[in-house]
Design a protein around this motif. Structure first.
Motif, short mmCIF file in Angstrom:
data_model
loop_
_atom_site.label_atom_id
_atom_site.label_comp_id
_atom_site.label_asym_id
_atom_site.label_seq_id
_atom_site.Cartn_x
_atom_site.Cartn_y
_atom_site.Cartn_z
N ILE A 1 69.12 -0.94 56.52
CA ILE A 1 67.77 -1.43 56.81
C ILE A 1 66.74 -0.65 56.00
O ILE A 1 65.82 -1.24 55.41
CB ILE A 1 67.45 -1.31 58.32
N VAL B 1 57.18 5.55 57.20
CA VAL B 1 56.70 5.36 58.56
C VAL B 1 57.88 5.12 59.50
O VAL B 1 57.96 5.69 60.59
CB VAL B 1 55.69 4.19 58.63
N LEU B 2 58.84 4.30 59.06
CA LEU B 2 60.00 4.03 59.91
C LEU B 2 60.85 5.28 60.11
O LEU B 2 61.43 5.49 61.17
CB LEU B 2 60.86 2.92 59.29
N PRO C 1 62.09 5.02 65.21
CA PRO C 1 62.52 3.82 65.93
C PRO C 1 63.94 3.94 66.49
O PRO C 1 64.84 4.44 65.84
CB PRO C 1 62.44 2.74 64.85
N VAL D 1 57.04 3.38 66.75
CA VAL D 1 56.12 3.84 65.70
C VAL D 1 54.79 4.23 66.33
O VAL D 1 54.21 5.27 66.01
CB VAL D 1 55.93 2.75 64.62
N ILE E 1 66.15 1.82 66.87
CA ILE E 1 67.23 1.16 66.12
C ILE E 1 67.86 2.10 65.09
O ILE E 1 68.96 1.86 64.63
CB ILE E 1 66.76 -0.11 65.39
N VAL F 1 48.79 6.25 62.27
CA VAL F 1 50.21 6.03 61.96
C VAL F 1 50.51 6.52 60.54
O VAL F 1 51.51 7.20 60.30
CB VAL F 1 50.57 4.53 62.11
N VAL G 1 60.50 -1.50 67.75
CA VAL G 1 60.11 -0.70 66.58
C VAL G 1 58.62 -0.37 66.65
O VAL G 1 58.21 0.77 66.43
CB VAL G 1 60.46 -1.43 65.26
#
Lengths: 214, 214, 214
Positions: free
Chosen positions: A36, A145-146, C151, C145, C153, B145, C141
């Protein structure tokens, strides 16, 4: 000529997918997370661009070749045999990744602008500069960010600014030269800026504290 | 009257750009990062609103005056001479920033609603309340963020709730009074709530732990 | 049959709102933050899907029943009396939340796909798989965040991969069986994968370090 652009896009997709998958590997994510993150880094900038200019569904799904390329690349990065090979010549690899990432930053900046002009009829210079920079850097911002990091563009070296300069060079060159030359000049400007910045450890000035003397 | 709204929007854009650029300065970002963060804070709420209501490309690029204002403001904040001046009267400056930020929160909430009605024909009250709040607070959420902080709206004081109340006051007042009066009432409600909350250190109730007595 | 799907959607909305509100409670947010986080988790995936497929304003505001359900649920979670009750049978509650969350993941994956087909005429299998997964996992998600966490996931157990498998099962089953059966098979696959993964502590392989032996 079109084939040449495709090669640049391929180089950029590979480099961006590697950079995203690498972050996933470093954070010890599972294979799905690595995939991902690699795919998001490679196609995320284009998806953000398409949302902003109103191209839905995003082009990444209409021409899925890049998405699938990024997916396969990320999975290869996940398995250690490639990375074990890579570890043997780390210095040369770092240089390769720097250059290919810069090619990607450049070509995505340029294709971001041409896509906005062709698919959405955008003409505003300000919008085109922004959309070029968003296409070039957006995937990396999503990756960071993820992954819970502060985006790379805020942390180090000349990166988003190289994309912005490349966007400006491309828009200017288009007025004076054929499209193909403009693309080369735009991408070349980004690659040159990134490589020089890395080599000489250039950085833009940082904010000085008001408490210390300047 | 239109000129008066423009002045409110100008105040809000300045205040939001300062708040975004300040975060960049505090995190010792380079000038480009400070500029991106300032601009994102000032126009980000409107861009998110436009994505949600389907106005593409976002209005921020169609009327770039606010984007450019935010850019110039952020660059001024980057250089220390202004901040050194500001450091001399910090208490008064904090009050000024609180009030102008509240004006921005109020006017962006209101223009978010009117934009959704005029540009996208939105009529659902729930959607208008959400879109007002998103326009008012979205830029600050993006700022936080991107900077790696938990969004301000989750951390402190009455903020998103002030925007929501302002949105409700504006929608109600529109039914009973001329548009201009409704705008003033909506913005006034936000400014009053923010200033009172800051002065009396009001906070909404926080979640109590189930393990401790209440 | 339609009533049955509504019940699945209700279960999923309740479970997702609880998971979002819980994160807000754990981070000691105020009631407004808890509500925003609960609602975002419950409807955020659908909103992201609608942005990607170009349905604006997002369906969550056109049929506000789920948004309001999530809002009320989050506020109930905020107040300690429910959580104090829950604390008495924590093990059973955890199982209930696991199963209902899996039902939500499954039904949102499926409705994501059907919405993309019906509302936006999407036919690309790759896009439908992505959109299903985005609808199923996007709310979580956004929750993570916004709350400043990596996250979910990327962190644990089979989650996004269960959504992807469910999306694939649903798309395959649609070709062979009536819609209703396909929905049940798709949701069932997700619930089965999540429950088995949790029970046997399955995880996808993680990236091995190149420095350690494998």
């Amino acid at each position: 000529m079109d084939a040449f652009f495709r090669i640049l896009e391929l180089i950029g997709t590979l480099a961006f997918a590697v950079s995203g998958a690498n972050v996933g590997v470093e954070k010890r994510m599972d294979i799905f997370g690595v995939a991902i993150l690699g795919v998001t880094t490679a196609v995320g900038g284009g998806v953000l661009r398409d949302l902003v200019i109103g191209v839905t569904p995003p082009q990444a799904f209409q021409e899925p070749v890049w998405l699938i390329t990024a997916l396969v690349t990320s999975i290869l990065v996940f398995f250690p045999f490639l990375r074990r090979l890579a570890a043997k010549s780390r210095a040369r690899l770092d240089t390769l990744l720097l250059v290919t990432d810069a090619v990607g930053l450049g070509i995505f900046t340029v294709t971001g602008i041409t896509t906005a002009m062709e698919r959405a009829g955008c003409r505003s210079v300000l919008l085109l500069l922004f959309v070029g920079m968003l296409t070039g850097t957006g995937g990396g911002v999503l990756r960071d960010v993820l992954a819970g990091d502060m985006p790379y563009i805020f942390r180090k070296h000349i990166y988003a600014s190289a994309s912005l300069v490349g966007a400006g060079v491309f828009l200017l060159a288009r007025l004076l030269a054929p499209e193909a030359a403009a693309v080369l000049l735009g991408v070349g400007a980004v690659v040159a800026m990134r490589c020089l910045a890395a080599h000489y450890a250039w950085n833009l000035p940082r904010a000085a504290s008001v408490w210390q003397k300047d």
